[in-house]
Motif scaffolding. Structure first.
Motif, mmCIF file in Angstrom:
data_model
loop_
_atom_site.group_PDB
_atom_site.id
_atom_site.type_symbol
_atom_site.label_atom_id
_atom_site.label_comp_id
_atom_site.label_asym_id
_atom_site.label_seq_id
_atom_site.Cartn_x
_atom_site.Cartn_y
_atom_site.Cartn_z
ATOM 1 N N SER A 61 1.220 -1.645 -0.530
ATOM 2 C CA SER A 61 0.116 -0.121 0.217
ATOM 3 C C SER A 61 0.313 1.519 0.171
ATOM 4 N N ASP A 62 0.700 2.429 -0.832
ATOM 5 C CA ASP A 62 1.207 3.402 -1.429
ATOM 6 C C ASP A 62 0.328 4.340 -1.035
ATOM 7 N N PRO A 63 0.740 5.349 -0.017
ATOM 8 C CA PRO A 63 0.004 6.919 0.255
ATOM 9 C C PRO A 63 0.426 7.804 -0.829
ATOM 10 N N GLY A 64 -0.544 8.226 -0.246
ATOM 11 C CA GLY A 64 -0.316 9.100 -1.598
ATOM 12 C C GLY A 64 -1.372 9.718 -2.533
ATOM 13 N N PRO A 65 -1.340 10.556 -3.227
ATOM 14 C CA PRO A 65 -2.140 11.095 -4.483
ATOM 15 C C PRO A 65 -1.616 10.488 -5.900
ATOM 16 N N SER A 66 -0.475 9.761 -5.776
ATOM 17 C CA SER A 66 -0.090 8.692 -6.448
ATOM 18 C C SER A 66 -0.029 7.477 -5.808
ATOM 19 N N GLY A 67 -0.194 7.035 -5.351
ATOM 20 C CA GLY A 67 -0.196 5.648 -4.492
ATOM 21 C C GLY A 67 -1.357 4.950 -5.095
ATOM 22 N N GLY A 68 -0.967 3.674 -3.964
ATOM 23 C CA GLY A 68 -2.038 2.580 -4.232
ATOM 24 C C GLY A 68 -2.170 1.329 -4.068
ATOM 25 N N TYR A 69 -2.221 0.962 -4.134
ATOM 26 C CA TYR A 69 -2.742 -0.821 -3.513
ATOM 27 C C TYR A 69 -1.279 -1.583 -5.016
ATOM 28 N N SER A 70 -0.589 -2.768 -4.620
ATOM 29 C CA SER A 70 -0.046 -3.548 -5.485
ATOM 30 C C SER A 70 0.519 -4.519 -5.049
ATOM 31 N N LEU A 71 0.359 -6.020 -5.736
ATOM 32 C CA LEU A 71 0.638 -6.974 -5.468
ATOM 33 C C LEU A 71 2.043 -7.001 -5.707
ATOM 34 N N VAL A 72 2.367 -7.541 -4.428
ATOM 35 C CA VAL A 72 3.330 -8.424 -4.478
ATOM 36 C C VAL A 72 3.616 -9.847 -4.086
ATOM 37 N N ALA A 73 3.018 -10.875 -3.860
ATOM 38 C CA ALA A 73 2.498 -11.743 -4.157
ATOM 39 C C ALA A 73 2.782 -12.563 -5.171
ATOM 40 N N ASP A 74 3.218 -14.132 -4.712
ATOM 41 C CA ASP A 74 2.714 -15.143 -6.842
ATOM 42 C C ASP A 74 1.402 -15.702 -6.435
ATOM 43 N N LEU A 75 0.248 -14.714 -6.813
ATOM 44 C CA LEU A 75 -1.149 -15.695 -6.546
ATOM 45 C C LEU A 75 -0.772 -17.022 -7.041
ATOM 46 N N ALA A 76 0.233 -18.243 -7.244
ATOM 47 C CA ALA A 76 0.328 -19.491 -7.306
ATOM 48 C C ALA A 76 0.142 -19.908 -6.236
ATOM 49 N N GLU A 77 1.019 -18.965 -5.078
ATOM 50 C CA GLU A 77 1.777 -19.765 -4.022
ATOM 51 C C GLU A 77 1.258 -18.836 -2.665
ATOM 52 N N VAL A 78 -0.125 -18.447 -2.822
ATOM 53 C CA VAL A 78 -1.105 -17.752 -1.715
ATOM 54 C C VAL A 78 -2.462 -18.579 -2.377
ATOM 55 N N SER A 79 -2.725 -19.229 -0.733
ATOM 56 C CA SER A 79 -4.052 -20.138 -0.559
ATOM 57 C C SER A 79 -5.175 -19.750 -0.807
ATOM 58 N N VAL A 80 -6.373 -19.884 -0.896
ATOM 59 C CA VAL A 80 -7.589 -19.372 -0.169
ATOM 60 C C VAL A 80 -7.924 -19.739 1.413
ATOM 61 N N LEU A 81 -7.747 -20.612 1.433
ATOM 62 C CA LEU A 81 -7.629 -21.339 2.836
ATOM 63 C C LEU A 81 -6.910 -19.880 3.452
ATOM 64 N N ALA A 82 -5.559 -19.488 3.230
ATOM 65 C CA ALA A 82 -4.116 -18.221 3.922
ATOM 66 C C ALA A 82 -5.534 -17.262 4.035
ATOM 67 N N VAL A 83 -6.202 -16.572 2.590
ATOM 68 C CA VAL A 83 -6.763 -15.614 2.395
ATOM 69 C C VAL A 83 -7.412 -15.379 3.822
ATOM 70 N N ILE A 84 -8.350 -16.498 3.622
ATOM 71 C CA ILE A 84 -9.369 -16.614 4.496
ATOM 72 C C ILE A 84 -8.779 -16.301 5.607
ATOM 73 N N GLU A 85 -8.018 -17.409 5.987
ATOM 74 C CA GLU A 85 -7.102 -16.977 7.918
ATOM 75 C C GLU A 85 -7.089 -15.997 7.923
ATOM 76 N N GLU A 86 -6.599 -15.110 7.403
ATOM 77 C CA GLU A 86 -5.896 -13.864 7.795
ATOM 78 C C GLU A 86 -7.027 -12.742 7.486
ATOM 79 N N ILE A 87 -8.103 -13.206 6.830
ATOM 80 C CA ILE A 87 -9.016 -11.749 7.469
ATOM 81 C C ILE A 87 -10.338 -12.183 8.367
ATOM 82 N N GLU A 88 -10.564 -13.631 8.363
ATOM 83 C CA GLU A 88 -11.491 -14.221 9.396
ATOM 84 C C GLU A 88 -10.394 -14.790 10.291
#
Length: 144
Positions: A61-88
């Motif tokens: 997450s880059d703040p400021g007017p020219s900022g925003g969100y950028s993906l830094v992970a390889d989505l093939a390496e991130v499981s859906v379960l890991a996302v669920i547990e990170e959120i829930e």
């Protein structure tokens, strides 16, 4: 023993998919408002979803007017379960699925063995399913 998938988890997976697609198109961060529009949510709710993804190191997450969100992970390496547990939070909190008490506090409920088998199979599938796989499945559904 809970496995709760809320709108936040769904938005988190969809946001990662959108950031993956954006990374393929541009090297610039995706503004929060644009990402919110793409996943059909408000900026405030999006921030609640993105904070855990940034904390996990999957998104920058880059703040400021020219900022925003950028993906830094390889989505093939991130499981859906890991996302669920990170959120829930952890899916195994020790609570019985039928009554509001820890499992085995005064014996097992009637559903315990069946629930444990079903839960374990579901966790295996959600661990195997990467966000990249979910992205591919989403693209297939869109084309159909």
């Amino acid at each position: 023993m809970r496995l709760e998938v809320t709108r936040k988890s769904d938005l988190a997976v969809r946001a990662l998919i959108e950031l993956g697609a954006e990374r393929d198109r541009s090297t610039l961060p995706l503004k929060g408002s644009d990402l919110g529009d793409r996943v059909s949510t408000t900026g405030g709710f999006l921030a609640q979803v993105m904070t855990p993804l940034v904390r996990a190191g999957w998104v920058r997450s880059d703040p400021g007017p020219s900022g925003g969100y950028s993906l830094v992970a390889d989505l093939a390496e991130v499981s859906v379960l890991a996302v669920i547990e990170e959120i829930e939070g952890p899916t195994d909190n020790g609570q019985c699925v039928l009554v509001d008490r820890p499992c085995n506090e005064s014996g097992q409920c009637a559903l315990h063995p069946a629930w444990m088998r079903a839960r374990n199979e579901m966790l295996v599938e959600l661990t195997r399913l990467s966000v990249a796989d979910a992205q591919a499945m989403s693209a297939d559904i869109t084309r159909a």
